[in-house]
Design a protein around this motif. Structure first.
Motif, PDB file in Angstrom:
ATOM      1  N   ILE A 168       0.827  -1.211   0.000  1.00 20.83           N
ATOM      2  CA  ILE A 168       0.000   0.000   0.000  1.00 20.83           C
ATOM      3  C   ILE A 168       0.859   1.258   0.000  1.00 20.83           C
ATOM      4  O   ILE A 168       1.805   1.369   0.786  1.00 20.83           O
ATOM      5  N   GLY A 169       0.503   2.188  -0.864  1.00 18.33           N
ATOM      6  CA  GLY A 169       1.038   3.547  -0.788  1.00 18.33           C
ATOM      7  C   GLY A 169      -0.114   4.490  -0.533  1.00 18.33           C
ATOM      8  O   GLY A 169      -1.064   4.539  -1.315  1.00 18.33           O
ATOM      9  N   MET A 170      -0.038   5.198   0.576  1.00 14.50           N
ATOM     10  CA  MET A 170      -1.168   6.066   0.935  1.00 14.50           C
ATOM     11  C   MET A 170      -0.800   7.525   0.717  1.00 14.50           C
ATOM     12  O   MET A 170       0.310   7.944   1.043  1.00 14.50           O
ATOM     13  N   VAL A 171      -1.762   8.294   0.211  1.00 12.54           N
ATOM     14  CA  VAL A 171      -1.556   9.737   0.053  1.00 12.54           C
ATOM     15  C   VAL A 171      -2.480  10.470   1.015  1.00 12.54           C
ATOM     16  O   VAL A 171      -3.701  10.337   0.906  1.00 12.54           O
ATOM     17  N   GLY A 172      -1.882  11.216   1.947  1.00  8.60           N
ATOM     18  CA  GLY A 172      -2.688  11.962   2.915  1.00  8.60           C
ATOM     19  C   GLY A 172      -2.640  11.297   4.273  1.00  8.60           C
ATOM     20  O   GLY A 172      -2.804  10.089   4.382  1.00  8.60           O
ATOM     21  N   TYR A 173      -2.399  12.110   5.319  1.00  9.15           N
ATOM     22  CA  TYR A 173      -2.263  11.524   6.662  1.00  9.15           C
ATOM     23  C   TYR A 173      -3.164  12.249   7.665  1.00  9.15           C
ATOM     24  O   TYR A 173      -2.846  12.362   8.840  1.00  9.15           O
ATOM     25  N   GLY A 174      -4.270  12.750   7.155  1.00  5.37           N
ATOM     26  CA  GLY A 174      -5.208  13.430   8.057  1.00  5.37           C
ATOM     27  C   GLY A 174      -6.084  12.415   8.766  1.00  5.37           C
ATOM     28  O   GLY A 174      -5.689  11.271   8.999  1.00  5.37           O
ATOM     29  N   LYS A 225       3.425  11.905  -7.061  1.00  6.77           N
ATOM     30  CA  LYS A 225       3.791  11.336  -8.369  1.00  6.77           C
ATOM     31  C   LYS A 225       4.923  10.323  -8.212  1.00  6.77           C
ATOM     32  O   LYS A 225       4.970   9.307  -8.903  1.00  6.77           O
ATOM     33  N   LYS A 226       5.837  10.614  -7.292  1.00  7.52           N
ATOM     34  CA  LYS A 226       6.915   9.652  -7.031  1.00  7.52           C
ATOM     35  C   LYS A 226       6.360   8.379  -6.411  1.00  7.52           C
ATOM     36  O   LYS A 226       6.818   7.274  -6.704  1.00  7.52           O
ATOM     37  N   LEU A 227       5.409   8.545  -5.550  1.00  6.76           N
ATOM     38  CA  LEU A 227       4.791   7.366  -4.933  1.00  6.76           C
ATOM     39  C   LEU A 227       4.217   6.453  -6.012  1.00  6.76           C
ATOM     40  O   LEU A 227       4.433   5.226  -6.011  1.00  6.76           O
ATOM     41  N   ILE A 228       3.489   7.074  -6.914  1.00  2.00           N
ATOM     42  CA  ILE A 228       2.836   6.293  -7.969  1.00  2.00           C
ATOM     43  C   ILE A 228       3.866   5.631  -8.892  1.00  2.00           C
ATOM     44  O   ILE A 228       3.637   4.536  -9.422  1.00  2.00           O
ATOM     45  N   ALA A 229       4.974   6.301  -9.037  1.00  2.55           N
ATOM     46  CA  ALA A 229       6.016   5.775  -9.930  1.00  2.55           C
ATOM     47  C   ALA A 229       6.759   4.576  -9.349  1.00  2.55           C
ATOM     48  O   ALA A 229       7.466   3.859 -10.061  1.00  2.55           O
ATOM     49  N   VAL A 254      -2.817   2.247  -4.440  1.00  6.02           N
ATOM     50  CA  VAL A 254      -2.743   3.610  -3.920  1.00  6.02           C
ATOM     51  C   VAL A 254      -4.036   3.914  -3.175  1.00  6.02           C
ATOM     52  O   VAL A 254      -5.132   3.696  -3.694  1.00  6.02           O
ATOM     53  N   ASP A 255      -3.874   4.392  -1.963  1.00  5.67           N
ATOM     54  CA  ASP A 255      -5.019   4.747  -1.131  1.00  5.67           C
ATOM     55  C   ASP A 255      -5.052   6.267  -1.012  1.00  5.67           C
ATOM     56  O   ASP A 255      -4.088   6.876  -0.551  1.00  5.67           O
ATOM     57  N   ILE A 256      -6.169   6.868  -1.404  1.00  6.10           N
ATOM     58  CA  ILE A 256      -6.249   8.336  -1.494  1.00  6.10           C
ATOM     59  C   ILE A 256      -7.055   8.921  -0.342  1.00  6.10           C
ATOM     60  O   ILE A 256      -8.259   8.708  -0.235  1.00  6.10           O
ATOM     61  N   CYS A 257      -6.368   9.675   0.513  1.00  6.35           N
ATOM     62  CA  CYS A 257      -6.982  10.288   1.700  1.00  6.35           C
ATOM     63  C   CYS A 257      -6.821  11.802   1.684  1.00  6.35           C
ATOM     64  O   CYS A 257      -6.842  12.428   2.745  1.00  6.35           O
ATOM     65  N   THR A 258      -6.654  12.356   0.554  1.00  2.42           N
ATOM     66  CA  THR A 258      -6.444  13.812   0.453  1.00  2.42           C
ATOM     67  C   THR A 258      -7.774  14.539   0.493  1.00  2.42           C
ATOM     68  O   THR A 258      -8.833  13.923   0.405  1.00  2.42           O
ATOM     69  N   GLY A 286      -1.295   1.574 -13.534  1.00  7.21           N
ATOM     70  CA  GLY A 286      -1.645   0.172 -13.284  1.00  7.21           C
ATOM     71  C   GLY A 286      -1.813  -0.182 -11.822  1.00  7.21           C
ATOM     72  O   GLY A 286      -1.846  -1.358 -11.449  1.00  7.21           O
ATOM     73  N   LYS A 287      -1.915   0.824 -10.975  1.00  2.00           N
ATOM     74  CA  LYS A 287      -2.122   0.556  -9.546  1.00  2.00           C
ATOM     75  C   LYS A 287      -3.606   0.337  -9.256  1.00  2.00           C
ATOM     76  O   LYS A 287      -4.466   0.950  -9.902  1.00  2.00           O
ATOM     77  N   MET A 288      -3.859  -0.490  -8.277  1.00  2.00           N
ATOM     78  CA  MET A 288      -5.205  -0.528  -7.723  1.00  2.00           C
ATOM     79  C   MET A 288      -5.446   0.810  -7.012  1.00  2.00           C
ATOM     80  O   MET A 288      -4.502   1.428  -6.510  1.00  2.00           O
ATOM     81  N   VAL A 289      -6.710   1.220  -6.929  1.00  2.00           N
ATOM     82  CA  VAL A 289      -6.992   2.505  -6.271  1.00  2.00           C
ATOM     83  C   VAL A 289      -8.120   2.359  -5.258  1.00  2.00           C
ATOM     84  O   VAL A 289      -9.198   1.849  -5.574  1.00  2.00           O
ATOM     85  N   LEU A 290      -7.846   2.792  -4.053  1.00  2.00           N
ATOM     86  CA  LEU A 290      -8.854   2.867  -3.000  1.00  2.00           C
ATOM     87  C   LEU A 290      -9.001   4.341  -2.644  1.00  2.00           C
ATOM     88  O   LEU A 290      -8.037   4.967  -2.195  1.00  2.00           O
ATOM     89  N   CYS A 291     -10.183   4.894  -2.850  1.00  2.00           N
ATOM     90  CA  CYS A 291     -10.346   6.344  -2.726  1.00  2.00           C
ATOM     91  C   CYS A 291     -11.358   6.687  -1.638  1.00  2.00           C
ATOM     92  O   CYS A 291     -12.440   6.118  -1.576  1.00  2.00           O
ATOM     93  N   GLU A 292     -11.006   7.658  -0.822  1.00  2.00           N
ATOM     94  CA  GLU A 292     -11.946   8.173   0.163  1.00  2.00           C
ATOM     95  C   GLU A 292     -13.095   8.855  -0.572  1.00  2.00           C
ATOM     96  O   GLU A 292     -12.942   9.350  -1.674  1.00  2.00           O
TER      97      GLU A 292
END
Lengths: 384, 384, 384, 384
Positions: free
Chosen positions: A9-15, A69-73, A80-84, A100-106
């Motif tokens: 898992i690579g997560m974006v956002g830590y709120g 963008k680096k995370l995705i690369a 990728v888990d999106i918490c932004t 080509g990543k799976m995406v889990l979005c808030e």
């Protein structure tokens, strides 16, 4: 544990949402040991390096990034888990899908239908597993409601009503924008209570009761100006502080929805009720281990609303937790969603709600806002 | 008791409402012995002589009539109490007023604003004491709500929501029209849930929160045809089975109203909630001795919805009844309205809601029905 | 109404209970028109002539007496209703029975078993109709509990628990003795909460669950001295402020009882719960239109405590009142008891609880007080 | 995370309590990142190697043992956590203390006071940090009750009542003994509901309201014989199925306690209520995010039981979790206890309840059982 497949898992956002998702990833293996996949907290991404690192330390992420963008690369990230904030969802999700990543979005999927459509397109084109965190579906009490409805217990449905009441923005001193307060800033959030709260109500409603056909809505902004954290200036508030609408469902039943952040005394009171020919159901988030159920087929003298404490081992998800009578909490809904995502992954099936389904919810939200603006009924165009 | 002034009542109609009013007249003297006026049950009027006589025997009416015009013509009647179906209200009330009788009328005032206007005119021209039985105002819990609001406890109001949920017409086998079922017959009732149930909600709402300015509504008739008791034939159902609307109050707050007879599990669940800047109030008719109150000024750790058991002697009307903790019921609301009418009579003051005030409620009902038909917002023209 | 038989009532005492009984007599004919007997309020008796007359005027008594012996001597009195403090019950009841009058006595029957025995003997010797006002049995919700139990719904009973919590004597400034406060004076009352409150709990318990065999109790007097209204002096308080006991029922189930006037926040919270093999029941006086019912035979996922709003026409007594969903109150329990008394009279049957049955409750009260004093278990000697 | 001090845990037992403790260790760092100590799951010990390994895999224990003596002998273990049936507590705890290990023991401390005393002695002699898992204290709602009481909000206390009601042993088909059912086997458990359930009630009660001085109790075994899983034979049941007692607290207030596994409809309904001069508190485990609070100092018309949703950031522990209105569950009580243990460890302070304090609870349990057997009052000898 060596037989497990890793899902990195690579997560974006830590709120706030970053915490709920991280917790879910960390707990799912303890309580759903039968799952083939296990999540690995590979990287967390945030703009502030120091705080991102602190979050990584607290939650056990192996590494950090400050540029999504680096995370995705990265090759070592599967999902990728999106918490932004909402305004970042589209760009990140599309890029992740294209990589080509799976995406889990808030939730909500995006600020508008137009913004969400390329997200859906990108996901579908890439064919990657995906899900949107309308987490309340996965509370055992709410899933039990779904099971009762699907079993035909209620018969023909006449009414669906839901509201989501909060009271945290009543003070005019509260600023808009910035961390924790981006939900008051239309540019970041896309709307006020409609996308934040009603989106939950709409997702649950369509899951339980089918598509919403048309809506007639009213919105209000009670506090017209607030200091913006970004500029330090008083600025017009452009979100909806309150929103209410009535509607028709495809099945002929009537819906009534309301959401506000000005209902003194209610912190996060999401409630729904559904009235059928034979039986009815009521639920509220403040007492989330309970489901109220009325069955007209009970003997007439003994009929009453049953307060079901949804903590038995034959209740949805509850064989995973403790023993009858012992409650679970809010965060468990996320653990269940991750568990369902991992299970679906193992089975090669989609995990509802997908981006495509979340877009239908988006359409209702947008029709609601348009209806309120135009002071007229709007068709939603939903295809549930 | 010789020092009491008599108020000689002639009642028209001996159905459900005839019973509640008769009971109120019979009890008021026992519990409000200080009143200058005491009601005397002089005559009851109904079309069926035998049943009218039986009712007179049961409730202690001194005489009967089978023609309401004769009742009104009698010299020994001071006040006419109207408990007929809605379609009879206007003719009787106008005739009674023209004969110089006081008039106490069951709600709703009439079937339409147009029908009600000459009633108001006749009453005002005659200058006779009058009142309309929006009885729920007089429940101690509801009157307590009024006192808290009038004392400014809630501060600026943001939201008012009410619903009135029943489930007694779900069966398609239920006929329309005839005794006990005239409420399903548009010709007799003028509307379905709007005049029957929402009229109560609207009266309470405007009493507590001021005038309703404009409305946007939706109605539905779930069962399209029912046998008519009068003809024995299946006929189109033309009442509204369900009605919901949102609205603006004059004070800037938002209203949300719903009523239905298809909410399985709810017998007569009238509820309202009002959210203010500082405090909120909730109430429901099934637990009518309670008022829920939340005060944000309580110390933060100890804040919670207070369940006030409105049975103390310093609660409205409760010094007249038993001791703290001992409940009263539905019918007491009528006793209180009669007591207030008699008190007002002694003081030469009007007893709210008067015909004139009830006409304002009628205007909202009509705007609601028109809005639903036109699928657009309607101004109510209310002057509260 | 000429076909009715008159039951001419002479009442002794015009305090709180005098009001509840008078109201019951005045209302029973309106709501139970089928009864052969109708009560006539012939005379009210009190020591203070002026106040007795005022009470007679308020409630419509035809005459007054200031000496209860004269009341009993009157030929135009059929039944004597005793609403005095407990210390007067025996003398009046015995004299009334000996004069051939029917006797309706407020609970508890007497201050002690020894005092009550000659009352029972006199009643039985005279063979006069009689009843004791353990009125809570006649609340529809409590009678429904009885019906469910008698229908075998609960199966083998394991537990019965009840408490009666009040908070009106917490202030040390409250005096003892005198009008309205004789309940704090042991000489007048015979005991504190045991005779006043637990007597109700015990009567209901034995009615629902059979005889109580033995008890182990504890009592406490929290405020040791209070000014006595009679003397103006501080005197020792000799009543029990609080009492709790556990016990065995004849059917093998366990009982737990508690009563106090020092439970801050509870005005008159009488509650009971009964747990059976298959089902359980809960009830409380503050929400007296409800009965909580749990049935383990419901499908496992849908089991929950049912909150039955006991206001349907097929609920006990409720066909006499309003329509489903509309509540009744405390005083209705007395109307029902009078209705049952009149019905039993017409049928030549006893009206439970009779003096003889009330004496069994007295035995439990006395065993409880003795157990607390002796700090040991006591057999009750009850023969239910 | 390198700056953290490690606390290396060796746990004995992997049943229900093994899961709750393991979860607590794994989560505490995520939610209490400020703690100096972090637990490391070093080893889990159970008799069945395969199942112990499976548990280790599921929860992330680094190693397993099948002999607890070996676990205690290991140098890489700092603290021993005891989750075995009650009959094993003493031997393991004493050995662990003698080996200089910290000891965290599941409640009740032991089967008897005599068995517990050498445990307390060994712990005190070794001077090792220790705690006993009376976890319910650490629910935010219960800790809030403690804070309100300690702040003097209630004034003089009159009453404390608690019960713990379950219904899982009603079926006579349920065997005794063996895994999951050792709680029905007196040899393993030491008692039935008294040690299992009332021990919790007693610990909370003395924590909130001070020492219990003397008790008068009753116990019952409803099902006299059950098949023993060990032998396959029907054997006498020697545990207490139900237990109830009344008592005096040192502060002069009265206590009433009840526990049973035969209360149909209640899964794990632990409740307590405390009535003070000025205010009262109610709580129940089925709705553990709520605390009911009544304050008589509120304005008289507005007084009512407040239902506090204990989810605000200024409520105990709640700044660690989510946002207002979002519930937590049962397991959080263990996370809090571990957090408090780690915090106390960092500060060199004891973490209540210690073995010594738990022994006082043991004394009450024993006095209760003796009182029931002797049918007389017993002094507890508690020194709180």
């Amino acid at each position: 544990m060596s037989s497990k497949k890793e899902l990195r898992i690579g997560m974006v956002g830590y709120g706030f949402m970053g915490r709920t998702h991280s917790n879910a990833y960390r707990r799912v293996g303890n309580f759903f040991p039968e799952l083939e996949y296990q999540p690995i907290l590979k990287a967390i991404c945030g703009r502030n390096q120091e705080r991102t690192q602190a979050f990584a330390d607290q939650w056990g992420y192996e590494s950090i990034e400050t540029d999504w963008k680096k995370l995705i690369a990265r090759d070592d990230i599967d999902a990728v888990d999106i918490c932004t904030p909402n305004n970042m969802h589209a760009e990140i999700a599309i890029a992740a899908a294209e990589a080509g990543k799976m995406v889990l979005c808030e939730k909500p999927l995006a600020r508008t239908v137009a913004e969400a459509q390329p997200m859906v397109d990108a996901i579908e084109k890439a064919g990657v597993p995906n899900t949107v965190y309308f987490n309340y579906r996965r509370l055992p009490s709410v899933t039990l409601a779904k099971q009762l409805i699907d079993a035909g217990k209620l018969g023909r449905i006449f009414h669906y009503r839901a509201n989501f009441l909060q009271d945290w923005t009543i003070s005019p001193e509260l600023p808009q924008g910035g961390e924790g307060l981006w939900r008051l800033d239309n540019a970041a959030a896309g709307s006020g209570v409609t996308g934040d709260l009603l989106a939950h109500c709409i997702d649950t409603a369509m899951w339980l009761n089918g598509g919403i056909k048309d809506v007639s809505a009213m919105t209000e902004t009670f506090i017209k100006e607030r200091v913006h954290t970004g500029t330090g200036e008083k600025q017009e508030v452009t979100i909806d502080d309150a929103c209410m609408f009535h509607c028709h469902f495809d099945n002929g039943s009537l819906g009534l929805f309301e959401s506000t952040r000005y209902a003194r005394g209610h912190k996060a009171l999401y409630t729904f009720e559904i009235n059928g020919e034979h039986a009815s159901i009521k639920w509220n988030l403040h007492d989330l281990n309970r489901l109220e159920y009325f069955d007209h087929r009970d003997e007439s003298q003994e009929r009453g609303w049953r307060s079901i404490h949804v903590t038995d081992s034959d209740h949805p998800y509850m064989d995973k937790w403790w023993v009858p009578g012992l409650s679970i909490g809010y965060e468990h809904s996320f653990v269940h969603q991750i568990a369902d995502f991992l299970k679906a992954l193992g089975e090669g099936k989609p995990c509802s709600p997908t981006f495509k389904e979340a877009q239908e919810t988006q359409k209702v939200c947008e029709a609601v806002l348009e209806s309120a603006k135009a002071k007229s009924w709007k068709d939603t165009g939903v295809n549930w």
